[in-house]
Motif scaffolding. Structure first.
Motif, PDB file in Angstrom:
ATOM      1  N   ASN A   1       0.882  -1.168   0.000  1.00 39.87           N
ATOM      2  CA  ASN A   1       0.000   0.000   0.000  1.00 39.87           C
ATOM      3  C   ASN A   1       0.923   1.222   0.000  1.00 39.87           C
ATOM      4  OD1 ASN A   1      -1.652   2.166   0.550  1.00 39.87           O
ATOM      5  ND2 ASN A   1      -2.597   1.277   2.366  1.00 39.87           N
ATOM      6  N   TYR A   2       1.448   1.540  -1.175  1.00 33.48           N
ATOM      7  CA  TYR A   2       2.443   2.600  -1.298  1.00 33.48           C
ATOM      8  C   TYR A   2       1.878   3.969  -0.923  1.00 33.48           C
ATOM      9  CZ  TYR A   2       5.383  -0.856  -3.518  1.00 33.48           C
ATOM     10  OH  TYR A   2       6.126  -1.969  -3.757  1.00 33.48           O
ATOM     11  N   ARG A   3       0.657   4.235  -1.315  1.00 33.90           N
ATOM     12  CA  ARG A   3       0.039   5.533  -1.015  1.00 33.90           C
ATOM     13  C   ARG A   3      -0.102   5.736   0.500  1.00 33.90           C
ATOM     14  NH1 ARG A   3      -5.799   7.328  -1.454  1.00 33.90           N
ATOM     15  NH2 ARG A   3      -5.656   9.570  -1.654  1.00 33.90           N
ATOM     16  N   GLY A   4      -0.638   4.727   1.184  1.00 34.56           N
ATOM     17  CA  GLY A   4      -0.803   4.818   2.632  1.00 34.56           C
ATOM     18  C   GLY A   4       0.533   4.884   3.349  1.00 34.56           C
ATOM     19  N   ALA A   5       1.500   4.108   2.885  1.00 28.35           N
ATOM     20  CA  ALA A   5       2.832   4.102   3.499  1.00 28.35           C
ATOM     21  C   ALA A   5       3.507   5.458   3.342  1.00 28.35           C
ATOM     22  CB  ALA A   5       3.690   3.006   2.874  1.00 28.35           C
ATOM     23  N   LEU A   6       3.410   6.031   2.155  1.00 32.75           N
ATOM     24  CA  LEU A   6       4.034   7.328   1.900  1.00 32.75           C
ATOM     25  C   LEU A   6       3.408   8.412   2.777  1.00 32.75           C
ATOM     26  CD1 LEU A   6       6.095   8.935   0.285  1.00 32.75           C
ATOM     27  CD2 LEU A   6       4.378   9.169  -1.528  1.00 32.75           C
TER      28      LEU A   6
ATOM     29  N   ARG B   1      13.312   6.185   3.235  1.00 32.63           N
ATOM     30  CA  ARG B   1      12.091   5.401   3.048  1.00 32.63           C
ATOM     31  C   ARG B   1      11.077   6.185   2.210  1.00 32.63           C
ATOM     32  NH1 ARG B   1      10.371   0.520   5.168  1.00 32.63           N
ATOM     33  NH2 ARG B   1      12.590   0.254   4.927  1.00 32.63           N
ATOM     34  N   ILE B   2      10.954   7.475   2.462  1.00 31.54           N
ATOM     35  CA  ILE B   2      10.044   8.319   1.680  1.00 31.54           C
ATOM     36  C   ILE B   2      10.449   8.290   0.211  1.00 31.54           C
ATOM     37  CG2 ILE B   2       9.367  10.724   1.250  1.00 31.54           C
ATOM     38  CD1 ILE B   2       9.452  11.061   4.384  1.00 31.54           C
ATOM     39  N   ALA B   3      11.735   8.455  -0.073  1.00 31.06           N
ATOM     40  CA  ALA B   3      12.223   8.425  -1.459  1.00 31.06           C
ATOM     41  C   ALA B   3      11.956   7.063  -2.100  1.00 31.06           C
ATOM     42  CB  ALA B   3      13.713   8.762  -1.498  1.00 31.06           C
ATOM     43  N   ALA B   4      12.175   5.994  -1.358  1.00 30.99           N
ATOM     44  CA  ALA B   4      11.918   4.640  -1.888  1.00 30.99           C
ATOM     45  C   ALA B   4      10.437   4.455  -2.202  1.00 30.99           C
ATOM     46  CB  ALA B   4      12.393   3.593  -0.887  1.00 30.99           C
ATOM     47  N   LEU B   5       9.575   4.977  -1.337  1.00 35.84           N
ATOM     48  CA  LEU B   5       8.135   4.867  -1.574  1.00 35.84           C
ATOM     49  C   LEU B   5       7.704   5.691  -2.778  1.00 35.84           C
ATOM     50  CD1 LEU B   5       7.011   4.924   2.132  1.00 35.84           C
ATOM     51  CD2 LEU B   5       6.457   3.111   0.482  1.00 35.84           C
TER      52      LEU B   5
END
Length: 174
Positions: free
Chosen positions: A65-70, A102-106
């Motif tokens: 869930n990339y959107r939620g994780a970001l 982590r933000i950049a990876a997401l």
């Protein structure tokens, strides 16, 4: 000269154990959220919330869930400060750098990788590692991709939380 033993909240030490030994990020969130709610006005309140968001962001990322994780990681980064993290025995600047990574990876939608929080307080690290050993858990192992861990939020009874949220929404309407 030896550094004196620092007492941290038990919920926080449990959070650190779960974060690194079981990789149960949902449980991490539950532990600190309960502590945070029980201690309104705690000057570390924003830091507790930031760490909760770090765990929730990791939980979402592992579930793809990339959107939620970001969203969670960005909020986490806004709340955490190097000074407050240092009060909790962590290397604040290093942890903030990990959050940025982590933000950049997401943003690039890269696959999930566990992160290890950088400890400044080596006695704290030794205590939580010892807990992992006693519990038969391997410290710093990669996340299990077991369905019960990945989809934990769907498998737990959350009726109490849901009822509390509904009651708060009704009270807000009044």
């Amino acid at each position: 000269m030896a550094v004196p033993f620092k007492q941290y909240p038990a919920a926080y030490e449990s959070f650190l154990y779960e974060f690194h030994a079981t990789r149960d990020y949902f449980e991490c969130h539950e532990l600190l959220e309960e502590y945070w709610k029980e201690h309104p006005g705690d000057p570390l309140g924003p830091t507790w919330v930031g760490l909760i968001q770090l765990a929730v962001g990791s939980y979402h990322h592992r579930r793809k869930n990339y959107r939620g994780a970001l969203k969670m990681m960005r909020h986490c980064r806004q709340r955490l400060t190097s000074e407050r993290l240092r009060e909790l025995g962590l290397e604040g600047a290093a942890l903030l750098a990990l959050a940025e990574e982590r933000i950049a990876a997401l943003e690039r939608m890269e696959p999930f990788e566990d992160i290890d929080l950088p400890f400044a307080d080596q006695e704290l690290l030794a205590r939580v590692m010892q807990t992992a050993e006693k519990e038969g858990q391997r410290w710093g192992a990669s996340s299990s991709m077991d369905d019960q861990l990945i989809n934990r939020h769907t498998l737990r009874d959350r009726s109490g939380v849901i009822a509390a949220r509904e009651a708060a929404a009704k009270a807000k309407k009044r």
